[in-house]
Design a protein around this motif. Structure first.
Motif, short mmCIF file in Angstrom:
data_model
loop_
_atom_site.label_atom_id
_atom_site.label_comp_id
_atom_site.label_asym_id
_atom_site.label_seq_id
_atom_site.Cartn_x
_atom_site.Cartn_y
_atom_site.Cartn_z
N ARG A 1 0.83 -1.20 0.00
CA ARG A 1 0.00 0.00 0.00
C ARG A 1 0.87 1.26 0.00
O ARG A 1 0.57 2.25 -0.68
N ASN A 2 1.96 1.21 0.73
CA ASN A 2 2.86 2.35 0.78
C ASN A 2 3.51 2.59 -0.59
O ASN A 2 3.59 3.73 -1.05
N VAL A 3 3.95 1.53 -1.25
CA VAL A 3 4.60 1.71 -2.55
C VAL A 3 3.58 2.10 -3.62
O VAL A 3 3.91 2.84 -4.56
N ASN A 4 2.34 1.64 -3.49
CA ASN A 4 1.30 2.10 -4.42
C ASN A 4 1.11 3.62 -4.29
O ASN A 4 0.93 4.32 -5.30
N SER A 5 1.13 4.11 -3.06
CA SER A 5 1.03 5.55 -2.85
C SER A 5 2.22 6.27 -3.48
O SER A 5 2.08 7.32 -4.11
N PHE A 6 3.39 5.70 -3.30
CA PHE A 6 4.61 6.27 -3.86
C PHE A 6 4.49 6.38 -5.38
O PHE A 6 4.77 7.44 -5.97
N ILE A 7 4.10 5.30 -6.03
CA ILE A 7 3.98 5.30 -7.50
C ILE A 7 2.97 6.33 -7.95
O ILE A 7 3.20 7.08 -8.91
N SER A 8 1.85 6.40 -7.25
CA SER A 8 0.78 7.33 -7.65
C SER A 8 1.18 8.79 -7.43
O SER A 8 1.04 9.62 -8.33
N LEU A 9 1.67 9.09 -6.23
CA LEU A 9 1.94 10.49 -5.90
C LEU A 9 3.17 11.04 -6.62
O LEU A 9 3.15 12.16 -7.13
N VAL A 10 4.23 10.23 -6.67
CA VAL A 10 5.42 10.69 -7.38
C VAL A 10 5.16 10.77 -8.87
O VAL A 10 5.60 11.70 -9.55
N GLY A 11 4.39 9.82 -9.38
CA GLY A 11 4.08 9.82 -10.80
C GLY A 11 3.28 11.04 -11.24
O GLY A 11 3.35 11.44 -12.41
N ALA A 12 2.55 11.62 -10.29
CA ALA A 12 1.74 12.79 -10.63
C ALA A 12 2.43 14.11 -10.33
O ALA A 12 1.86 15.19 -10.59
N ALA A 13 3.65 14.07 -9.81
CA ALA A 13 4.34 15.29 -9.39
C ALA A 13 5.08 15.95 -10.55
O ALA A 13 6.27 16.27 -10.46
#
Length: 625
Positions: free
Chosen positions: A100-112
């Motif tokens: 769940r933490n890495v999914n957040s990482f992929i999503s948030l960093v990918g949108a930055a």
């Protein structure tokens, strides 16, 4: 770091609703430092089976030291025979927490996109996919097919288990993306950092070669399940009679197996073709020391040409994390003042696998109960290959500060007379047929007494080997206590890649010369003569010897579908050493080590924890549970 705490710890399991009180995505990924700190927490949560993987869980103190994966396989003398699920129930949710933490990482960093250039974002996302693949591999090899979660659900919803092949396909997709998106670092990247698109890569961080090495390992596991799935008739029957088996939640068919095996070959071949790595040969004039130091020269800055991916325990790269391996495995004679010792000693089953340099058959084990006489305590081990002496401390050999010996007792008039924890010194008087026992203290000897037990310095009296691999040969023993070991863990190395390549090549039916060439590279490093022909048995033999105590052996038995055939009524053995007063020499006798083992076919997979089965009505049990 409060950001990371919120992201990691605000859920009980994968069904929890996403938290609403976090910082905005822009604030979380506002600069390189914050993203790097977040990535560091993701690496720490990898389900890596290193020194602290105990009792089926991560970051554990080993306590008695008898529930490592080596105790589950036939490597260590002390057996662990759980008879069913051996993973700690908390592990399932721990890994999903990391996902769940890495999914957040992929999503948030990918949108930055406002904060980082596109190329830098692409690298971060590729890194996140490597970490996610690593986590899902832990789940799928422990449990089979599991729910695939790629986002953060807005509401708690029941999730069914995906097919095992679905999970492996996801892992391959993520790893292919990581291979394509991560930089191909030059040789020596574990010693010096390389900056690519403003991101610093080096020790402990994934790159293209790390992603390929993981793909090689994972696809070999999945491919083997498919190709050897029918080897265990009991498990085939169990699959056919269970919902998890008939729906593909556990089990892989031969067609998928062949596809996965090809992927393993491709990944390992790409690493070999890169010429970035070579087998470690820093101490080529002393092959046992060379193999020993392969696993000690693992911290940042060490010139280890074989290491691909390491987890630092050396303070500088670990965030001050340490482990307790040395405390647990030291021989009793040089044990720490804290206590603990003699863990992970080798079984005769493992010792027999190591060849002798004269080419004699390693499977020609001595008969049980027969007394074998030797002129010295070390004689039975003198001819063993370099990997044996680099992996194990043999009875009567020097290790760290002393000659380490262990002697069960004496033989007098044909009778075996055992010592005890406090009675390890024996002597005879000239012309006398009697013997004496002394407290393990040379000062207790009377004038004129002669002891005949070597140094007699082991306090246990019945062990004949101790673990050398992974131990620290330098740090003063007085400094070894719990959580003071700083030898770093080499999670992926070139030797394993060569073995993956050889096995995949053979199972795909390639020309025998292809796998033979790399197997002989590994044998040459061990000081052994090259093989003239290759076979499945020869490849597996090299793997079991080369990778002993690296937490790979158990998974090899699992993926070969061999645990019931190899561990049904399996009796394992150890050796006792005696001094024969009548013949004036040393005697070794092979003895049983615990009772016979029986591993049911259900142990190819662990069951989903009962707490999660109760939370999610769509989850179903694994076969045999």
């Amino acid at each position: 770091m409060a950001i990371l705490t919120g992201l990691c710890s605000c859920r009980k399991n994968l069904l929890d609703v996403a938290p609403t009180n976090l910082l905005s995505a822009t604030q979380i990924v506002s600069n390189d430092g914050a993203v790097t700190a977040w990535a560091a927490s993701l690496y720490r949560d990898l389900p890596m089976e290193d020194f602290s993987f105990i009792e089926g869980n991560f970051w554990r103190f080993p306590d008695g030291g008898n529930q490592y994966l080596a105790n589950l396989s036939d490597e260590a003398a002390t057996q662990w025979n759980p008879g069913g699920s051996y993973m700690n129930p908390a592990t399932y949710d721990q890994i999903y927490k990391a996902i769940r933490n890495v999914n957040s990482f992929i999503s948030l960093v990918g949108a930055a996109t406002a904060n980082f250039p596109a190329a830098q974002i692409a690298q971060y996302v590729a890194e996140g996919k490597f970490i996610r693949a690593y986590c899902y591999y832990g789940l799928v090899k422990y449990y089979g097919g599991v729910p695939i979660v790629l986002d953060i659900p807005a509401n708690p919803i029941p999730l069914p288990r995906n097919k095992e092949t679905d999970v492996y396909d996801l892992i391959k997709t993520d790893l292919d993306a990581a291979v394509a998106g991560l930089p191909a670092l030059p040789a020596g990247y574990l010693s010096t950092n390389t900056i690519v698109n403003n991101v610093t890569y080096g020790y402990g961080r994934a790159n293209k070669w790390v992603a390929l090495a993981l793909e090689s390992r994972v696809m070999l596991h999945a491919g083997s399940e498919g190709l050897f799935g029918a080897n265990d008739a009991n498990f085939t029957t169990a699959l056919a009679g269970s919902q998890a088996g008939t729906t593909g939640i556990v089990g892989i068919d031969a067609a998928h197996g062949n596809t996965y095996m090809q992927a393993a070959f491709n990944a390992s071949a790409a690493i070999i073709a890169s010429n970035v790595f070579t087998l470690y040969n820093k101490y080529s004039t002393n092959l046992p020391q060379n193999f020993e130091y392969l696993f000690y020269d693992t911290k940042q800055g060490d010139s280890n040409t074989e290491a691909i991916f390491n987890r630092g325990y050396d303070f500088a790269t670990s965030g001050s994390y340490t482990h307790s391996e040395d405390l647990l495995v030291l021989p009793d004679y040089i044990r720490s003042a804290v206590g603990y010792d003699n863990a992970l000693e080798a079984s005769c089953d493992l010792m027999d696998k190591f060849e002798t340099t004269d080419g004699s058959n390693p499977a020609a084990a001595p008969s049980i109960g027969t007394l074998y006489h030797y002129p010295s305590m070390t004689a039975p081990f003198v001819g063993k290959e370099a990997r044996y002496h680099g992996t194990l401390v043999s009875n009567g050999t020097f290790f760290r500060t002393a000659i380490i010996t262990s002697q069960k007792g004496v033989i007098l008039g044909g009778s075996q007379i055992s010592g005890s924890a406090n009675v390890q010194f024996f002597d005879t008087k000239v012309g006398s047929s009697t013997y004496k026992q002394f407290n393990a203290d040379p000062t207790k000897f009377n004038a004129g007494d002669t002891y005949v037990v070597g140094t007699g310095n082991s306090n246990r009296g019945d062990q004949t080997t101790w673990l050398k691999k992974w131990t620290d040969p330098v740090t003063d023993i007085t400094l070894i206590r719990d959580y003071t070991s700083r030898t770093s863990w080499m999670d992926m190395r070139y030797g394993e890649v060569l073995l993956d390549y050889a096995e995949a090549s053979f199972e795909l039916g390639h020309a025998p010369s292809e796998s033979l060439a790399v197997i002989n590279q590994i044998r040459a490093r061990a000081g052994l003569a090259p093989l003239a022909a290759i076979s499945r048995a020869a490849i597996r033999h090299e793997r079991l010897v080369e990778l002993a105590y690296e937490n790979k052996t158990w998974w090899d038995y699992v993926r070969w579908r061999a645990i019931t055939s190899d561990f049904t009524n399996r009796q394992e053995y150890n050796m006792d050493c005696f001094w024969d007063i009548d013949t004036n020499d040393y005697v070794y006798v092979r003895v049983t080590d615990g009772g016979a083992r029986n591993f049911p076919s259900s142990m190819y997979y662990n069951n989903i924890p009962s707490s999660d089965l109760g939370t999610d009505a769509l989850l179903i049990k694994n076969p045999g549970y």
